[in-house]
Design an enzyme around this catalytic site. Sequence first.
Site, short mmCIF file in Angstrom:
data_model
loop_
_atom_site.label_atom_id
_atom_site.label_comp_id
_atom_site.label_asym_id
_atom_site.label_seq_id
_atom_site.Cartn_x
_atom_site.Cartn_y
_atom_site.Cartn_z
N ARG A 1 0.82 -1.21 0.00
CA ARG A 1 0.00 0.00 0.00
C ARG A 1 0.86 1.27 0.00
O ARG A 1 0.52 2.27 0.61
CB ARG A 1 -0.97 -0.02 1.20
CG ARG A 1 -2.06 -1.07 1.04
CD ARG A 1 -2.96 -1.12 2.25
NE ARG A 1 -2.24 -1.57 3.43
CZ ARG A 1 -2.59 -1.30 4.68
NH1 ARG A 1 -3.66 -0.58 4.91
NH2 ARG A 1 -1.86 -1.76 5.68
N GLY B 102 -26.09 1.08 15.79
CA GLY B 102 -25.20 0.06 16.34
C GLY B 102 -23.88 0.61 16.84
O GLY B 102 -23.58 0.53 18.02
N LEU C 30 1.35 3.35 -2.38
CA LEU C 30 0.71 4.50 -3.02
C LEU C 30 -0.30 5.15 -2.08
O LEU C 30 -0.40 6.37 -1.98
CB LEU C 30 0.01 4.07 -4.32
CG LEU C 30 -0.60 5.22 -5.12
CD1 LEU C 30 0.48 6.19 -5.61
CD2 LEU C 30 -1.43 4.71 -6.30
N GLU D 271 -26.10 -4.47 -3.05
CA GLU D 271 -24.81 -4.55 -3.73
C GLU D 271 -24.60 -5.81 -4.53
O GLU D 271 -23.96 -5.79 -5.57
CB GLU D 271 -23.74 -4.55 -2.64
CG GLU D 271 -22.86 -3.36 -2.68
CD GLU D 271 -21.79 -3.49 -1.62
OE1 GLU D 271 -21.88 -2.74 -0.64
OE2 GLU D 271 -20.89 -4.33 -1.78
N ASN E 164 -16.43 -4.80 -5.54
CA ASN E 164 -16.40 -3.92 -4.37
C ASN E 164 -15.53 -2.69 -4.61
O ASN E 164 -15.16 -1.99 -3.68
CB ASN E 164 -15.88 -4.67 -3.15
CG ASN E 164 -16.99 -5.52 -2.56
OD1 ASN E 164 -18.17 -5.19 -2.67
ND2 ASN E 164 -16.63 -6.63 -1.96
N HIS F 266 -23.32 10.85 7.28
CA HIS F 266 -22.21 10.99 6.34
C HIS F 266 -21.67 12.41 6.36
O HIS F 266 -20.67 12.70 5.70
CB HIS F 266 -22.67 10.60 4.93
CG HIS F 266 -23.20 9.20 4.89
ND1 HIS F 266 -24.54 8.92 5.02
CD2 HIS F 266 -22.57 8.01 4.82
CE1 HIS F 266 -24.70 7.62 5.00
NE2 HIS F 266 -23.53 7.04 4.88
N1 GLN Z 1 -24.41 -1.88 12.90
C1 GLN Z 1 -23.48 -1.31 11.99
C2 GLN Z 1 -22.94 0.02 12.53
O1 GLN Z 1 -23.65 0.70 13.17
C3 GLN Z 1 -24.10 -1.06 10.65
C4 GLN Z 1 -23.09 -0.56 9.67
C5 GLN Z 1 -23.59 -0.34 8.27
O2 GLN Z 1 -24.72 -0.05 8.06
N2 GLN Z 1 -22.74 -0.43 7.29
O3 GLN Z 1 -21.82 0.38 12.31
#
Ligand code: GLN
Length: 749
Positions: free
Chosen positions: A11, A427, A13, A600, A112, A689
């Site tokens: 890794r 979570g 780069l 996905e 991915n 986000h």
């Molecule tokens: N339970 C996970 C978290 O809270 C769900 C993560 C996700 O949705 N990618 O991190």
Amino acid sequence: MLGSPRIGPNRELKRAIESYWAHRIDRSQLEAVAADIRAATRSALTAAGLDSIPVNTFSYYDQVLDTAVLLGALPPRVTGAGIDDDLDRYFAAARGTADVAPLEMTKWFDTNYHYLVPEIGPATTFSLNPEKVLDELSEASGEGTAARPVIIGPITFLALSKAVDGGPAPIERLDELLPLYRDLLGQLTAAGAQWVQLDEPILVTDVLGDAAELAERVYRYLGETDLRPALFVATYFGSLERVLPALASTPVEAIGVDLVAGGDQPVAAVPELADKLVVAGVVDGRNVWATDLESALGKLVALRAAAGAVAVSTSCSTLHVPYSLRSETELDAALRSWLAFGDEKLAEVATLAKALRAGRESVIGAISASARAQESRRSDPRLHNGKARDRLAAVLAAGTTRGPAEQRRTAQDARLHLPALATTTIGSYPQTVEIRKARAAVRSGQIDQDEYERQMKAEIAAVISLQEEIGLDVLVHGEPERNDMVQYFAEQLTGFFATRNGWVQSYGTRCVRPPILYGDVARPEPMTVDWTVYAQSLTAKPVKGMLTGPVTILAWSFVRDDQPLADTANQIALAIRDETVDLQSAGISIIQVDEPALRELLPLRSKDKEDYLSWAVGAFRLSTSGVSDSTQIHTHLCYSEFGEVIGAIADLDADVTSIEAARSRMEVLDDLNAMGFSNSVGPGVYDIHSPRVPGTDEIAESLRAAVRAIPAQRLWVNPDCGLKTRKTEEVTAALRHLVEAAQLVRAEQ
Ligand code: GLN
Ligand code: ZN
């Protein structure tokens, strides 16, 4: 080889780019690292004896973004932002700056890897900027290498772009791009290129209704260019089917077909291929299993009878697999013999090419070794867990439906006594510096397991008391002990192993190290019960158990290819089911099974989608139907555009589904209503986000909109995803507002 990994064997780069971003190194230092990586890749390809070496496969971030630069298609908000340095402008397009929003990112076909989505609008005026391609060509030609520049073809480039500012679908602008490609072909010829590879993976999908006509039009036009290198159109990730005859009727010299993902393609039925070079992708470029050389050679020999000539290659770029098995020193010999990463795939291609040229006998040693490896993989006891298989069959035969939803709701209400508009989180809580330090320390032996557990418990206790203080209704333990939501489970299940250095690029400088799922899956011991029970012991409120679902574990691993995915999904599902049953026995009343990757894994071709959704839903239901009606099952899905999976979401039949909605407003609720969805739902009302903390009024407004679509009794109030990437201060403030907003709107009911 259609392309190579580029992030560096260790890794390098990634580290150099991140140092450049942090102003620790300058552009010339970064460029030196990049040049070394490219040189090492070229010399490995040359040493393997390839006839033709792909170049322009390097990227500082993403090959689709590189193509947008090549074609002058960066959006005006980036080009007009006054960033003088072209590399900084490029990174601004990729990641944004304080003033410039980045391009959107999305998955590259069904891999991915994520690419940046070019924006094509009325303000886009295409222009050719071939410097990168020409530089990578000349640096290779300088060494006397037969270099073949790799460029994304015009059809795929436009099909992957999105229309902005009211412009037409980008593909409508194909005719503007073609002269640029023609010009580029001329410049490559002048620079000495004998061949050029144009990647058109979009031709194997259903995205374009008229793919065959487009392929014929574009490659007839480019094929009729006076001064050009030989044209190799590469396709991958599926079968070319209808498009193959159309493409074969054009003057291109070579066509690449993916014989792994695309199965045996109808090459023999296309007479026009008799004077073409068929580049046969027989070595899987995106999974980690060693090729069965005998069987691959059989395919190649059969092809040679139908095509003008046959060349051997990987099915797609090896960007999607780790660099080399060399650093996997902890593997036993049997396991190692089943695998091939980038370097080993290169050797397989070279061996098969030699076999085709000089006869099977010329590589007999390699063929026997391959046969032994295949046999060892078939017969290794670790691959077959008879007990787990028998149990799976018995559970499936007994059925995986729970009691009717109404009956479950009544039982859960009587047990949980939750208010309307109950508040919860998804979570994870922020992964603090202390958590990361503790994990590193236990790995390096600086602290022992007991000390590590003590630190994790302290973290759990802090997260529980924070949630109580904020006043949330359903608490979580915060997942401090999980490095990654798939790896955490893979490490505790049989049938998986973790690599030491098996990194692959996910996007930009982000790399992931997917576990390898090689054998039958089983769960020897509970995986999450102790942590959850500890958290529950600290509070009178319900603590939600937190598991990753079977489809997501599958999607984020390298998966065995010797049985249908559906069977593997069910084996994982049984292990998760065992965990839910143990959580329930330990007194946990709510369990969430996350399936953020459900969409996905959706296949590229429409004809395959129904089958996929049916086994994916089946695996989820298998994993969640072992508990009693009074145990509440939640699931979490991580995207806002449901489209083709909306019906499947209803079929999951979770009691509560939390979904991303903060950015797409509440439209998703109407879509769910239209599907007849009648279980509870938690549309995300805090966009995790972004570092922005939403205000109470703003969240209350979202909730009011939600209540108009779904009765408050069936609505939950939660962020739109886990909180692990956010800062504690942001999360605390946002959750306070979320609880206040829920109280406000509850009072209005
Ligand atoms: N339970 C996970 C978290 O809270 C769900 C993560 C996700 O949705 N990618 O991190
Ligand atoms: Zn999520």
